[in-house]
Motif scaffolding. Structure first.
Motif, PDB file in Angstrom:
ATOM      1  N   GLU A 196      -0.400  23.422  91.761  1.00  0.00           N
ATOM      2  CA  GLU A 196      -1.344  24.237  92.531  1.00  0.00           C
ATOM      3  C   GLU A 196      -0.717  25.575  92.889  1.00  0.00           C
ATOM      4  O   GLU A 196      -1.358  26.630  92.780  1.00  0.00           O
ATOM      5  CB  GLU A 196      -1.784  23.510  93.802  1.00  0.00           C
ATOM      6  CG  GLU A 196      -2.816  24.326  94.598  1.00  0.00           C
ATOM      7  CD  GLU A 196      -3.196  23.710  95.920  1.00  0.00           C
ATOM      8  OE1 GLU A 196      -4.361  23.893  96.345  1.00  0.00           O
ATOM      9  OE2 GLU A 196      -2.339  23.058  96.566  1.00  0.00           O
ATOM     10  N   TRP A 197       0.540  25.535  93.331  1.00  0.00           N
ATOM     11  CA  TRP A 197       1.214  26.786  93.706  1.00  0.00           C
ATOM     12  C   TRP A 197       1.333  27.709  92.496  1.00  0.00           C
ATOM     13  O   TRP A 197       1.030  28.908  92.583  1.00  0.00           O
ATOM     14  CB  TRP A 197       2.602  26.474  94.278  1.00  0.00           C
ATOM     15  CG  TRP A 197       3.325  27.706  94.729  1.00  0.00           C
ATOM     16  CD1 TRP A 197       3.160  28.366  95.912  1.00  0.00           C
ATOM     17  CD2 TRP A 197       4.297  28.442  93.986  1.00  0.00           C
ATOM     18  NE1 TRP A 197       3.975  29.466  95.942  1.00  0.00           N
ATOM     19  CE2 TRP A 197       4.677  29.538  94.781  1.00  0.00           C
ATOM     20  CE3 TRP A 197       4.871  28.278  92.730  1.00  0.00           C
ATOM     21  CZ2 TRP A 197       5.624  30.473  94.354  1.00  0.00           C
ATOM     22  CZ3 TRP A 197       5.811  29.204  92.302  1.00  0.00           C
ATOM     23  CH2 TRP A 197       6.183  30.289  93.113  1.00  0.00           C
ATOM     24  N   ARG A 198       1.731  27.178  91.358  1.00  0.00           N
ATOM     25  CA  ARG A 198       1.904  28.002  90.155  1.00  0.00           C
ATOM     26  C   ARG A 198       0.569  28.521  89.629  1.00  0.00           C
ATOM     27  O   ARG A 198       0.506  29.619  89.066  1.00  0.00           O
ATOM     28  CB  ARG A 198       2.605  27.185  89.076  1.00  0.00           C
ATOM     29  CG  ARG A 198       4.062  26.853  89.383  1.00  0.00           C
ATOM     30  CD  ARG A 198       4.737  26.193  88.200  1.00  0.00           C
ATOM     31  NE  ARG A 198       6.150  25.938  88.451  1.00  0.00           N
ATOM     32  CZ  ARG A 198       6.684  24.737  88.609  1.00  0.00           C
ATOM     33  NH1 ARG A 198       5.899  23.658  88.535  1.00  0.00           N
ATOM     34  NH2 ARG A 198       7.976  24.574  88.833  1.00  0.00           N
ATOM     35  N   ARG A 199      -0.475  27.764  89.800  1.00  0.00           N
ATOM     36  CA  ARG A 199      -1.785  28.163  89.299  1.00  0.00           C
ATOM     37  C   ARG A 199      -2.422  29.247  90.170  1.00  0.00           C
ATOM     38  O   ARG A 199      -3.009  30.200  89.654  1.00  0.00           O
ATOM     39  CB  ARG A 199      -2.697  26.931  89.243  1.00  0.00           C
ATOM     40  CG  ARG A 199      -4.094  27.191  88.684  1.00  0.00           C
ATOM     41  CD  ARG A 199      -4.859  25.890  88.546  1.00  0.00           C
ATOM     42  NE  ARG A 199      -5.087  25.241  89.839  1.00  0.00           N
ATOM     43  CZ  ARG A 199      -4.465  24.131  90.254  1.00  0.00           C
ATOM     44  NH1 ARG A 199      -3.560  23.548  89.490  1.00  0.00           N
ATOM     45  NH2 ARG A 199      -4.743  23.602  91.442  1.00  0.00           N
ATOM     46  N   SER A 200      -2.316  29.096  91.488  1.00  0.00           N
ATOM     47  CA  SER A 200      -3.049  29.975  92.397  1.00  0.00           C
ATOM     48  C   SER A 200      -2.275  31.216  92.823  1.00  0.00           C
ATOM     49  O   SER A 200      -2.877  32.257  93.100  1.00  0.00           O
ATOM     50  CB  SER A 200      -3.471  29.192  93.654  1.00  0.00           C
ATOM     51  OG  SER A 200      -4.370  28.173  93.330  1.00  0.00           O
ATOM     52  N   THR A 201      -0.950  31.121  92.871  1.00  0.00           N
ATOM     53  CA  THR A 201      -0.169  32.244  93.406  1.00  0.00           C
ATOM     54  C   THR A 201      -0.300  33.521  92.580  1.00  0.00           C
ATOM     55  O   THR A 201      -0.482  34.608  93.154  1.00  0.00           O
ATOM     56  CB  THR A 201       1.306  31.833  93.563  1.00  0.00           C
ATOM     57  OG1 THR A 201       1.390  30.777  94.523  1.00  0.00           O
ATOM     58  CG2 THR A 201       2.147  33.003  94.033  1.00  0.00           C
ATOM     59  N   PRO A 202      -0.213  33.482  91.248  1.00  0.00           N
ATOM     60  CA  PRO A 202      -0.383  34.742  90.498  1.00  0.00           C
ATOM     61  C   PRO A 202      -1.752  35.382  90.720  1.00  0.00           C
ATOM     62  O   PRO A 202      -1.849  36.612  90.819  1.00  0.00           O
ATOM     63  CB  PRO A 202      -0.218  34.302  89.038  1.00  0.00           C
ATOM     64  CG  PRO A 202       0.596  33.052  89.101  1.00  0.00           C
ATOM     65  CD  PRO A 202       0.142  32.359  90.350  1.00  0.00           C
ATOM     66  N   ARG A 203      -2.777  34.562  90.843  1.00  0.00           N
ATOM     67  CA  ARG A 203      -4.113  35.103  91.104  1.00  0.00           C
ATOM     68  C   ARG A 203      -4.192  35.705  92.502  1.00  0.00           C
ATOM     69  O   ARG A 203      -4.835  36.738  92.718  1.00  0.00           O
ATOM     70  CB  ARG A 203      -5.163  34.006  90.934  1.00  0.00           C
ATOM     71  CG  ARG A 203      -5.249  33.460  89.508  1.00  0.00           C
ATOM     72  CD  ARG A 203      -6.135  32.241  89.445  1.00  0.00           C
ATOM     73  NE  ARG A 203      -7.510  32.549  89.841  1.00  0.00           N
ATOM     74  CZ  ARG A 203      -8.388  31.631  90.222  1.00  0.00           C
ATOM     75  NH1 ARG A 203      -8.031  30.346  90.281  1.00  0.00           N
ATOM     76  NH2 ARG A 203      -9.621  31.998  90.556  1.00  0.00           N
TER      77      ARG A 203
END
Length: 265
Positions: A89-96
């Motif tokens: 979740e952190w890797r998926r949402s943080t760049p966005r």
């Protein structure tokens, strides 16, 4: 705009990604320096913030109004997740999240007021500083030694990483505690922060019964609170006792109620 805020958020996020790659399953379960949260829970908190930034949930009046309890609730929702699920979740949402914050530096959206429930109202561009503060503070104070349990090191913090975090704290200072903190300031107080993130501001009392204190640039009072900016991030969030990290010159009795009350979230 606060381009420095987005740069700081990206820098501290890169450091967090580096640390995440070195943590093993046992270390994720260690108690962090954030009371009640394991190391993995700190990342779950940041992941929850990122997910809500990119996909805001509908308003829910049943949610806690107290921001710290709200954060606990979101972490509790993820306690049954595996380490991999939290990290995904952190890797998926943080760049966005970072891309949205970057886009928010451009007018006309940049100056739009945004209410952050439980924390106050800020111009949209300053939300980048909020992320810079959150990631820097949790990583450096709650996860990594000497205060946290992880035995890894990072380069010494830079002015570019610390100053935007402090800017958010000072923007939130008059708002987060409302009348409680306002009542603790009876005369102007100078906050003199040194080292990376150095700044000097004056905490100005409210001018009327329904007003709130303000934070003005510069030194305009004889009573001063001296600290490093790095220590300020720790003691102003009540992670460490202010008495161990502050030196007061002038009227200590005027500064003590403010310092005893201050709790930036």
């Amino acid at each position: 705009m606060t381009r420095a805020g987005i740069a700081a958020a990206r820098s501290s996020t890169a450091h967090l990604a580096e640390i995440i790659s070195r943590v093993d399953d046992e270390q994720w379960e260690l108690p962090s320096a954030c009371e009640g949260w394991r190391v993995i829970d700190v990342v779950a908190h940041l992941a929850a913030l990122a997910s809500e930034a990119v996909d805001p949930p509908p308003p829910d009046p049943s949610l806690p109004k107290n921001r710290e309890r709200y954060h606990d609730l979101r972490v509790d929702e993820r306690r049954g997740w595996s380490h991999a699920e939290v990290l995904d979740e952190w890797r998926r949402s943080t760049p966005r999240q970072l891309d949205l914050l970057d886009a928010a530096q451009e007018p006309p959206e940049a100056d739009e007021p945004v209410e952050v429930p439980g924390l106050g109202t800020y111009p949209r561009h300053l939300l980048a500083n909020t992320m810079a503060f959150n990631v820097f503070c949790h990583l450096r104070n709650d996860m990594l030694a000497p205060d946290g349990p992880l035995p890894f090191t990072l380069p010494e913090p830079t002015d570019g990483q610390v100053a935007p975090a402090v800017d958010f704290m000072l923007a939130g200072l008059p708002q987060m505690q409302g009348p409680e903190l306002t009542a603790a300031v009876g005369q102007p107080l100078v906050l003199d922060l040194t080292g990376p993130g150095a700044t000097t501001v004056t905490i100005v009392p409210a001018t009327g019964p329904d007003g709130q204190l303000t934070v003005a640039p510069g030194a305009d009072a004889t009573t001063r609170v001296h600290s490093t900016a790095l220590d300020f991030i720790a003691w102003a969030t009540t992670r460490k006792p202010w008495r161990d990290h502050c030196r007061i010159t002038g009227d200590a009795s005027a500064a003590t109620p403010f310092l005893d009350c201050l709790n930036i979230i």
